[in-house]
Design a protein around this motif. Structure first.
Motif, mmCIF file in Angstrom:
data_model
loop_
_atom_site.group_PDB
_atom_site.id
_atom_site.type_symbol
_atom_site.label_atom_id
_atom_site.label_comp_id
_atom_site.label_asym_id
_atom_site.label_seq_id
_atom_site.Cartn_x
_atom_site.Cartn_y
_atom_site.Cartn_z
ATOM 1 N N ALA A 195 -5.807 10.392 9.372
ATOM 2 C CA ALA A 195 -7.012 11.225 9.292
ATOM 3 C C ALA A 195 -7.737 10.938 7.983
ATOM 4 C CB ALA A 195 -6.634 12.703 9.382
ATOM 5 N N GLU A 196 -6.967 10.795 6.913
ATOM 6 C CA GLU A 196 -7.509 10.502 5.583
ATOM 7 C C GLU A 196 -8.246 9.154 5.606
ATOM 8 O OE1 GLU A 196 -7.838 10.676 1.339
ATOM 9 O OE2 GLU A 196 -7.004 12.224 2.649
ATOM 10 N N GLU A 197 -7.610 8.135 6.211
ATOM 11 C CA GLU A 197 -8.222 6.807 6.255
ATOM 12 C C GLU A 197 -9.472 6.801 7.122
ATOM 13 O OE1 GLU A 197 -4.916 4.098 6.988
ATOM 14 O OE2 GLU A 197 -4.260 4.688 4.965
ATOM 15 N N ASP A 198 -9.453 7.561 8.243
ATOM 16 C CA ASP A 198 -10.649 7.677 9.094
ATOM 17 C C ASP A 198 -11.775 8.294 8.285
ATOM 18 O OD1 ASP A 198 -9.337 6.616 11.163
ATOM 19 O OD2 ASP A 198 -9.044 8.485 12.274
ATOM 20 N N ALA A 199 -11.470 9.354 7.514
ATOM 21 C CA ALA A 199 -12.494 10.044 6.712
ATOM 22 C C ALA A 199 -13.077 9.080 5.693
ATOM 23 C CB ALA A 199 -11.883 11.264 6.031
ATOM 24 N N VAL A 200 -12.206 8.269 5.068
ATOM 25 C CA VAL A 200 -12.668 7.308 4.063
ATOM 26 C C VAL A 200 -13.584 6.266 4.706
ATOM 27 C CG1 VAL A 200 -11.914 5.433 2.517
ATOM 28 C CG2 VAL A 200 -10.731 7.630 2.483
ATOM 29 N N SER A 201 -13.200 5.753 5.890
ATOM 30 C CA SER A 201 -14.037 4.703 6.500
ATOM 31 C C SER A 201 -15.349 5.284 7.032
ATOM 32 C CB SER A 201 -13.265 3.930 7.570
ATOM 33 O OG SER A 201 -12.855 4.796 8.584
ATOM 34 N N ALA A 260 -1.584 12.681 8.977
ATOM 35 C CA ALA A 260 -2.439 13.076 7.843
ATOM 36 C C ALA A 260 -3.015 11.832 7.166
ATOM 37 C CB ALA A 260 -1.633 13.913 6.850
ATOM 38 N N ALA A 261 -2.203 10.779 7.029
ATOM 39 C CA ALA A 261 -2.662 9.543 6.379
ATOM 40 C C ALA A 261 -3.739 8.865 7.223
ATOM 41 C CB ALA A 261 -1.488 8.597 6.162
ATOM 42 N N ARG A 301 0.864 -1.181 0.000
ATOM 43 C CA ARG A 301 0.000 0.000 0.000
ATOM 44 C C ARG A 301 0.901 1.231 0.000
ATOM 45 N NH1 ARG A 301 -3.702 1.460 4.151
ATOM 46 N NH2 ARG A 301 -2.084 0.728 5.548
ATOM 47 N N VAL A 302 1.042 1.855 -1.173
ATOM 48 C CA VAL A 302 1.896 3.037 -1.278
ATOM 49 C C VAL A 302 1.153 4.224 -0.656
ATOM 50 C CG1 VAL A 302 3.023 4.623 -2.899
ATOM 51 C CG2 VAL A 302 3.040 2.165 -3.345
ATOM 52 N N LEU A 303 1.879 5.033 0.137
ATOM 53 C CA LEU A 303 1.257 6.211 0.744
ATOM 54 C C LEU A 303 1.416 7.412 -0.187
ATOM 55 C CD1 LEU A 303 1.673 7.192 4.475
ATOM 56 C CD2 LEU A 303 1.262 8.852 2.698
#
Ligand code: ZN
Length: 292
Positions: free
Chosen positions: A276-282, A273-274, A126-128
């Motif tokens: 927070a991004e993943e939380d927003a996506v889920s 930041a990554a 999983r590339v960030l």
């Protein structure tokens, strides 16, 4: 873009003195299975320390990872070589507190990995990818990343020293160019700092064999491998510190007069930041499901 996880084919080892501890250790690289990540194993104590930002315990002059009271120091040159070879899963057994400095560069580690052989594993990495610019600033030192499909590192240093002065280099991250342009660049230090460092328990294994040593006038143990070897080594260090993200990162990085502690704050911010991004996506996915 799919990138495969990678380990090595067979066990290999290297021994040498630690730059700061002055202690001789043996490092053994062991193949590991997909998804296990890169882990330091204190073979003398049976303690596993994941090569992750959360494990960092010290950042003075080198990067140290640890757990409880056990640590492994000067991990950045080995990690930089592993990043360049795309290694994602590996157990690094070490029978002491510090990775050997060897010649001060990442080249011996590149040769070691080459001798072990790189093996593709049956899973993707999983590339960030950063979505927005992320920056840390400390006085006149700074480092930032902006979105890009590749990893590019632009580093600038400015030392009040006749041999170093201002140096800048843009490096497009790729195995072959790392091997040619970055891996051979060695650690450097100033003669006037040696006594102070040694009093603080650092640089005890440092010598003209494993470090570029400068006095007020110039390099004491020349020749240099590149005229701008100093900025190249800073790029090497940064790539090693980025490995602690735990997955490859892509983006365009611009660093100015940075060092291990700023690199580390930068990695923290990228990880936050990554997350927070993943939380927003889920949360978004859960919301979409509840409306379905
Ligand atoms: Zn270094």
């Amino acid at each position: 873009m799919h990138v495969k996880r990678k380990s090595i084919s067979t066990k290999v080892s290297i021994t040498g003195i630690g730059l700061h501890s002055g202690i001789y250790t043996k490092v053994e690289l062991h193949p590991a299975h997909a998804g296990s990540g890169i882990t330091f194993v204190r073979a003398d104590l049976g303690i596993r320390i994941p090569a992750l930002q959360a494990s960092t315990t010290a950042l003075d002059h080198a990067t140290t990872v640890g757990r409880d009271d056990v640590s492994v120091g000067t991990v950045e040159h080995l990690l930089s070589a592993l990043m360049a070879c795309g290694i994602t899963d590996l157990d690094i057994h070490i029978n002491g507190p510090e990775v050997p400095i060897i010649d001060g560069s990442a080249l011996p580690f590149m040769h070691l990995i080459d001798a072990a052989g790189v093996r593709e594993l049956g899973a993707d990495v999983r590339v960030l990818r950063v979505k927005e610019p992320i920056e840390v600033v400390d006085g006149n030192r700074s480092i930032r990343i902006t979105p890009s499909n590749r990893l590019v590192v632009k580093y600038k240093i400015d030392f009040d020293h006749p041999t170093i002065g201002k140096q800048a280099l843009a490096f497009d991250f790729h195995h072959d160019s790392f091997l040619k342009k970055i891996a051979p660049a060695r650690t450097f230090g100033f003669k006037q700092d040696v006594d102070k460092l040694r009093a603080a328990g650092l640089a005890r294994g440092g010598s003209i064999e494993n470090c570029i040593v400068l006095d007020e006038r110039g390099v004491m143990n020349g020749p240099l491998r590149y005229r701008d070897e100093f900025v190249r080594h800073k790029i090497l260090d940064l790539i090693g510190d980025l490995a602690l993200i735990g997955r490859p990162v892509v983006g365009e990085i611009t660093a100015y007069r940075a060092g291990h502690s700023l690199h580390s704050r930068f990695v923290e911010k990228i990880l936050r930041a990554a997350e927070a991004e993943e939380d927003a996506v889920s949360i978004g996915a859960a919301a979409a499901e509840s409306f379905a």
